[in-house]
Scaffold this active site. Sequence first.
Site: not given
Length: 288
Positions: A32, A115, A133
């Site tokens: 991520e 996020y 996102d």
Amino acid sequence: MVGRVTAWFDDAARDLPWRRTDCTPWGVLVSEVMLQQTPVVRVEPVWREWLRRWPTPSDLAAAPAAEVLRAWGRLGYPRRALRLHQCAGAIVERHDGAVPDDEAALRALPGIGEYTAAAVRAFAFGRRSVVVDTNVRRVLARTLAGTALAAPSPTAAERDLATAVVPDDDGAAARWAAASMELGALVCTARAPRCHACPVADLCAWRATGHPPDELAHRRRTQAWHGTDRQVRGRVMAALRVADEPVARALLADSGPDPAQVDRCLAGLIEDGLVEQDDAGCYRFPTP
DNA sequence: AATCCGGGGAT
DNA sequence: ATCCCAGGATT
């Protein structure tokens, strides 16, 4: 909407290494962070190398920052690498080396914003969270709001809308997060959307009104690149990456046409903790 | 809310 | 030459 997109995802999902069932929460977290503003195809090989070298947070925490920055390669935004290194240290110190599943604890880690905390919670632990996102924002903007693109930065109304769509159930919410992102990445793309392959094309507000163009297109300002500090900083980092020993200032001269700019960028890189000077005044990545 | 922060591939 | 990409931190 949710049911059709998740059903589509069951069939269309890419086989990415951080989506496999044998991927650890740490592997998900690393993916991520690397995927923040960097496309999948460029992340994948670096991610594999990182997980091979540093399979746990304590492994990365124990590595020298210089090695971490070198291994970051050309993913861009090298401050992310530094923060990921700090993040590993914080996981070891605060959470006994285990990635936390609590949203507040995740948010408190270096380099983990709204996020990424939501994404780790959903993808690493299968828990309900509101993952918003750039892909999800675009999908919701088109299907529900009927606009070509979402606003430059997320609005409160946008968050409320995204929250309302997320299923209550943990597993269903996590699948929706992955599926809605994938739809934006593969079908509902920014440039040339593949509406013919979209599972919700018939209920898309933007499509129903004939794909009206983005009203704000003319005010969107594309970030400059040539001649900017960002380009010069990138060249300095690239020079240090390939060097086996500290680099003299003179060897960094071709990082930019303006010596004052190169000096300013070096000062900024030092300020950011990405670079340091040795006793001879040569530049190198930070040492322990 | 606005800025800064990389880099590469597609169009 | 422009656009876009699984954003975060700082101001």
